[in-house]
Scaffold this active site. Sequence first.
Site, PDB file in Angstrom:
ATOM      1  N   ASP A 230       0.789  -1.240   0.000  1.00 35.50           N
ATOM      2  CA  ASP A 230       0.000   0.000   0.000  1.00 35.50           C
ATOM      3  C   ASP A 230       0.823   1.293   0.000  1.00 35.50           C
ATOM      4  O   ASP A 230       0.279   2.363   0.283  1.00 35.50           O
ATOM      5  CB  ASP A 230      -0.970   0.000   1.197  1.00 35.50           C
ATOM      6  CG  ASP A 230      -2.244  -0.780   0.881  1.00 35.50           C
ATOM      7  OD1 ASP A 230      -2.550  -0.967  -0.311  1.00 35.50           O
ATOM      8  OD2 ASP A 230      -2.923  -1.204   1.832  1.00 35.50           O
TER       9      ASP A 230
ATOM     10  N   ASP B 221      -5.971  -4.431  -4.971  1.00 36.77           N
ATOM     11  CA  ASP B 221      -5.662  -3.100  -4.417  1.00 36.77           C
ATOM     12  C   ASP B 221      -4.375  -2.513  -5.006  1.00 36.77           C
ATOM     13  O   ASP B 221      -4.214  -1.296  -5.098  1.00 36.77           O
ATOM     14  CB  ASP B 221      -5.475  -3.159  -2.892  1.00 36.77           C
ATOM     15  CG  ASP B 221      -6.418  -4.123  -2.198  1.00 36.77           C
ATOM     16  OD1 ASP B 221      -6.782  -5.139  -2.807  1.00 36.77           O
ATOM     17  OD2 ASP B 221      -6.770  -3.874  -1.049  1.00 36.77           O
TER      18      ASP B 221
HETATM   19  N1  GLY Z   1      -6.396  -1.947   1.307  1.00 35.38           N
HETATM   20  C1  GLY Z   1      -7.270  -1.505   0.334  1.00 35.38           C
HETATM   21  C2  GLY Z   1      -8.712  -1.602   0.629  1.00 35.38           C
HETATM   22  O1  GLY Z   1      -9.142  -1.973   1.732  1.00 35.38           O
HETATM   23  O2  GLY Z   1      -9.458  -1.286  -0.259  1.00 35.38           O
END
Ligand code: GLY
Length: 398
Positions: A111, A174
């Site tokens: 992330d 993601d």
């Molecule tokens: N970590 C990304 C989401 O929860 O969308």
Amino acid sequence: MVTENIILQNEQRFVKEHKIPQEKLEKAIDDAVMKLEKQIIEHGTDFMATFSVDNKYDFGANDNWICGMQTGTYWLAYELTGKEIFRDVAEKQLKSYRERLDNRIKVDDHDVGFVYSPSCVATYKITGDKEAYQTALDAAEYFYNRSYSVKGGFILRSAIKAQTNPRGCRTMMDTLLNIPLLFWAGKETGEQKYIDAAISQAKITEKYLIREDASSFHHYQFDVETHKPMHGLTFQGYSDDSCWSRGHSWGVYGFPIAYSYTKDESMIALQKNLTYYFLNHLPEDLIPNWDLIFTKKDEAPRDSSAGLVTVCGMLEMCKYLPEDAPQKKIYESAASQMLEAVIDKCTGDMGVDYDGLVYHVTAALPQGKGIDECAAYGDYFYLEALMRYQNPDWNRYW
Ligand code: GLY
């Protein structure tokens, strides 16, 4: 890998031109800006927790994946209003991004792009700030070195766990919103390794995480030793075979961004299939349920953030489609209707106070976290969607 050409089932609904009344749009922006000013007056440069509890945010340090989007929300508010209060707090928050990288606080996962694109890249794009630029480049370098598996050609879910724990040796939908940091760094520095890694991640996602019917797995498991592909599964979705709404929306938005750098035409068709899958699984009132297996209104908790990310993805792709592309009018109409649905059903008087800009966001239902709450990504993508709607030429932060 998609093998079907996905047909839009509710085409009648989305071929009609749709416009949010200007007054309503302006009120939505004004209301959001007022809430953000209150947030800054009460919490200064503090960062919110990953999701609200009873629709109230707790505030603390820059130490989770959503922090970048909070700073990005302030930048959006600054660009929309020109009010210095937003620029001031966004700039004051910058120091904490440098410290976070230097002290390796929660930067060993997939992330890093969510943290550094809407904060440091955005700052650089808006103000030309050299320190923000350097921090974003250093974050990209760290992300590449730490989380990109050269032998597998994908970004690890967790660089720390990947060597021992299979859960770390996965990649996920993601990540499509994390690779823009690598694309951006590649473009700025001329370093091809960043671009190659980002393209490889997009291609691996297309090949393994996107199913034949254009739905998506949330995660994909790779062998811990060899990094060879094994099987798809879920983490935040309903089941391994279902399609987690927000994960899917990262695809609807991630591929147009990847297209903007690569001009790989196959991404246009791919994104159309993903988008039509999403639209085909919306309830009547256009606010997605948290997993697209649920298609009826009130059948399950909602995730308005998934709808907003999808709106941004459709509007981003519209920038690259020729006027006569059949999906262009559909995207414009669907984006407008979905954004208005969020204004109508996920903002305004809900009988109790709510801290976010929008409610009905679901963070991680299987983990029992943030169900039907507010979260920074709901707030951020709401304001980004409003910005894009007002100003289609807006220079994105991703
Ligand atoms: N970590 C990304 C989401 O929860 O969308």
